[in-house]
Scaffold this motif. Structure first.
Motif: not given
Length: 305
Positions: A38-56
């Motif tokens: 679930q909530y796949s947008y939270l992670v990168e393909e390698d399973g690490s947590w995704h960081e987005r640089k357009d939302v602070r």
């Protein structure tokens, strides 16, 4: 950066602060994302947590100062609805986004978060303080009370903390020069349910709270989204139903305030609560915090259209 940063301020009490588990156990976000897909947008393909640089994501708390000042990414041991609402906002808005969380637990709208303009009133033979009043001086004199808790102190402190972030915008959103307060999120009500006077006045205080936030942040067109308590629904009875009815009354579509149409939305969270309650912090279930966040984010996006 040509477009102003679109700012969203998160207010409330403990569940807005966030007591959903990030790691460890079946209810954690880590387990839900990695083992239940679930909530796949939270992670990168390698399973690490995704960081987005357009939302602070910025977090302040009374007495502790700034707790977080980072790009949106899952960090820490606990979470509120910020990840569920922050990502949809970032996807929908063609401008930089900043989410500022400014709140602390165990606070009531009828006392701690009482907004400016609230007058003293009688309930059960006792005078309830107005804004910046105290039990010994319910009317107050309009000034902050030094050395003593007063009605509205948490409102003052939370608003001031959020304004600190905006006053030093470049520190909190690198390279940003301009901002616009686009909306407020509010998830609160547990403590008011435990006080008959506060539950009775909840609707009146909530209407004033919405109006005053827009005034204090000089954002007359800012949208407002709030979530109900997960255990509450029509017919639940007692003070809980009074608070629930008040929260539903301000909804721009089904409520009773024409001026809130297209500007205010109430999210009914009972179907997402998995049988949990606000006072029980929904058993720490990350899914509840994510689902409520996503629903509140979706409601905000609809208001912004």
């Amino acid at each position: 950066m040509s477009k102003p940063v679109q700012v969203f301020v998160l207010l409330g009490q403990s569940n807005m602060v966030g007591l959903g588990k990030v790691a460890g156990g079946d209810v954690s976000l880590e387990n839900v994302v990695k083992n239940k897909s679930q909530y796949s947008y939270l992670v990168e393909e390698d399973g690490s947590w995704h960081e987005r640089k357009d939302v602070r994501f910025v977090q302040y708390m009374q007495g502790k100062g700034m707790l977080k000042n980072e790009w949106m990414k899952v960090t820490g041991r606990t979470m509120g609805p910020e990840y569920g609402l922050g990502h949809p906002l970032g996807n929908a808005i063609e401008a930089p986004v900043m989410v500022i969380k400014s709140c602390i637990g165990n606070r009531s709208l009828g006392w701690d978060l009482l907004p400016p303009g609230s007058e003293p009133y009688e309930h059960g033979g006792k005078t309830q303080p107005g804004y910046r009043g105290t039990p010994g001086n319910p009317k107050g004199n309009g000034d902050k009370v030094e050395g003593e808790w007063y009605a509205g102190k948490q409102y003052d402190d939370d608003v001031e903390d959020a304004k600190k972030a905006l006053a030093d915008l470049g520190k909190h959103y690198p390279e940003a020069k301009k901002y616009e307060v686009a909306g407020f999120f509010f998830w609160q009500g547990e403590k008011d349910c435990g006080n008959a006077a506060h539950a009775e006045k909840y609707e009146e205080n909530l209407v004033r709270f919405i109006q005053q936030l827009r005034k204090d942040f000089e954002a007359p067109n800012a949208k407002f989204v709030m979530g109900t308590l997960g255990e509450s629904k029509k017919g639940c009875g007692g003070n809980g139903e009074k608070v629930f009815d008040a929260q539903m009354a301000v909804d721009g579509k089904s409520g009773k305030y024409p001026e809130f149409k297209g500007h205010v939305a109430t999210v009914f969270t009972n179907p997402m609560a998995q049988g949990g309650s606000g006072n029980g912090h929904y058993g720490g279930k990350a899914e509840v915090y994510m689902d409520v966040g996503e629903a509140m984010g979706k409601a905000m996006i609809e208001l912004l259209k």
